[in-house]
Design a protein around this motif. Sequence first.
Motif, PDB file in Angstrom:
ATOM      1  N   ARG A 275      77.382  -5.539 -65.001  1.00 49.84           N
ATOM      2  CA  ARG A 275      77.379  -4.186 -65.560  1.00 49.84           C
ATOM      3  C   ARG A 275      78.166  -3.248 -64.653  1.00 49.84           C
ATOM      4  O   ARG A 275      77.664  -2.244 -64.154  1.00 49.84           O
ATOM      5  N   HIS A 277      82.237  -1.465 -63.813  1.00 50.70           N
ATOM      6  CA  HIS A 277      83.516  -1.093 -64.407  1.00 50.70           C
ATOM      7  C   HIS A 277      84.582  -2.141 -64.089  1.00 50.70           C
ATOM      8  O   HIS A 277      85.543  -2.301 -64.828  1.00 50.70           O
ATOM      9  N   LEU A 352      78.211   5.741 -58.531  1.00 51.01           N
ATOM     10  CA  LEU A 352      78.338   6.025 -59.957  1.00 51.01           C
ATOM     11  C   LEU A 352      79.686   5.583 -60.501  1.00 51.01           C
ATOM     12  O   LEU A 352      79.848   5.390 -61.704  1.00 51.01           O
ATOM     13  N   GLU A 353      80.673   5.415 -59.600  1.00 52.98           N
ATOM     14  CA  GLU A 353      81.987   4.939 -60.006  1.00 52.98           C
ATOM     15  C   GLU A 353      82.044   3.413 -60.080  1.00 52.98           C
ATOM     16  O   GLU A 353      82.981   2.850 -60.655  1.00 52.98           O
ATOM     17  N   ALA A 355      79.304   1.246 -61.037  1.00 57.22           N
ATOM     18  CA  ALA A 355      78.487   0.602 -62.061  1.00 57.22           C
ATOM     19  C   ALA A 355      78.072   1.629 -63.097  1.00 57.22           C
ATOM     20  O   ALA A 355      78.040   2.835 -62.832  1.00 57.22           O
ATOM     21  N   ASP A 356      77.732   1.138 -64.263  1.00 58.87           N
ATOM     22  CA  ASP A 356      77.375   2.017 -65.371  1.00 58.87           C
ATOM     23  C   ASP A 356      76.011   1.595 -65.894  1.00 58.87           C
ATOM     24  O   ASP A 356      75.877   0.546 -66.518  1.00 58.87           O
ATOM     25  N   ALA A 357      74.987   2.406 -65.594  1.00 59.42           N
ATOM     26  CA  ALA A 357      73.642   2.071 -66.047  1.00 59.42           C
ATOM     27  C   ALA A 357      72.791   3.322 -66.050  1.00 59.42           C
ATOM     28  O   ALA A 357      72.946   4.195 -65.180  1.00 59.42           O
ATOM     29  N   ASP A 361      72.057   7.651 -61.662  1.00 63.34           N
ATOM     30  CA  ASP A 361      72.336   9.007 -61.188  1.00 63.34           C
ATOM     31  C   ASP A 361      71.168   9.627 -60.432  1.00 63.34           C
ATOM     32  O   ASP A 361      71.341  10.619 -59.722  1.00 63.34           O
TER      33      ASP A 361
END
Length: 400
Positions: A275, A277, A352-353, A355-357, A361
Amino acid sequence: MRTTPSPAGHRSADEQRHALLRTARDVADDLAADAIARDQAGKPPTDEAARLREAGLPAALTPPGPGRGADWRTGCAVIREIAAADSSVGDVLARHYVHAWSGRFYANDQHATALEEESVREQWLWTGAVRPPAPNDDAEGPDLTLRPRSTGYLLNGRRSVDTAVAAADQIVVDAVCAATGDVLVVRIPPGARGVTIEPAHGRLGQRVAGAGEVALDRVTITPGQVLGRRPHDEESTAPFTALAEPALRLALCHVGLGIAEGALTEARDLIRGGRAHRLPGEDPDLFLTYGELASAAQTATAVVDRATEAMAQALATGAQLDAEVPAGVAALVATAEAVTSKATLHVTARVLELADAPGLDRFWRNARVLTAHRPVAHRLRSIGEHYLNGSHRAVAATFR
C-alpha cells in the motif's frame, strides 16, 4: 487481556525492568489494534485509563522505592513504547509519571513516601498543570487562589490541564495563597465538591489525551493535600525542585520519539503490504528517503537518551544534588526538545508521501499538537545563552 505484574519484591531489578517492559509492549499491542478508531472518536481516555490500570502501569510508573516504582530510565522507556502505539495514551502516562514525583519535588520525605505508597496501593492516575517560576507571574494576577481557613484552604479559579482531566485520580496544580502571597503546590481529586471538569473538544491531534479545563469553586484543600511551596524565582528554588519542569519536558520528548517511531513502523508495514505509492523493490529513492527518516529518528533518540541519563543521575542524587546540576540538565533537555520536535514533525510529514492509508495522518496531527506550545527557536536561544554566557537562569526560565 493481561495480568497485573507479580509483586516486585521477589525479583531482581533487571527482572523487574524486563517484566515491566514486556507489560508495556503487551499494552502497546492492545492499544495499536484500535488506535485509529479511538482517534476518530476522540473520547476522554476513560477506557484507556482502565486498560493502563488493568496492566498495573499507573502503580508501576511511580518514583522508585523499596519494592515499588520505576527508575527514570525505565519509566521513560515505558512511555516511549506506549506512545509509539498511541501517543495520546503515551502523553497521559508521561504526565502521570512526572506528576507522581510531585511529593519528592515539593514535599518532605515522610509526606512523599506516604503519598507514593498510597498511589501504588490505590493505582492512582496523576495529571496536573504546575507552572514554573517566571518574572511576570503576577502581571495579570493568579488564576488559582487559596484562602486560608481554620483547617486548610479554599481553592478557587480555573486551570487548563493537558491530559486525563476527567480520568485522573489526582490533579496537581499551583495556587497563590491570598493571605501570604506564597505559591503552594496542591493535589485535588477531580470528584471533590466544587470541582467541575470541562473536557476539550475538536482537537487537531492528541484527541484521546483528555485535555480540558478544571473549574474550582471553594474546593476544600486539607493540610495533607498541600505538597509544599513553589518558589517565586529560580534563585530561591531548591536544586531538586528545579528538576520538576525539565523532567516533564523530557518525558514529553519520549512521547515525541514514540510518535516518530510509530509513524515509521506503520509506513514500513504499509509499504511491505503493497500500500505504497512506489514499490520498495523497484525504487532506490524510496530506500534513500526511508534511510533519511530513520536516521533523523535515531539521531533524536541519541540526544534524548543523553538527556535521560543526565536526568536519571540527578534524580537518583536526591536532596544532596549540587546547585549547578539542574541548569546543565535543563540545557540537555532543551537540546533534546529542539532536536526531537524537528525530527518528529519532519518524519510524520514525510511518511504521508510514502504510503496511502486512512489514519496515517494522525501521527503528524499528534506531533503538531504536542510541539505547538514549545517553539524550537525559543529553545535554541536559551541553549545559546547558556553556552555563550554560562547563564543558568535563562535555560530554566524559558521552560514554559
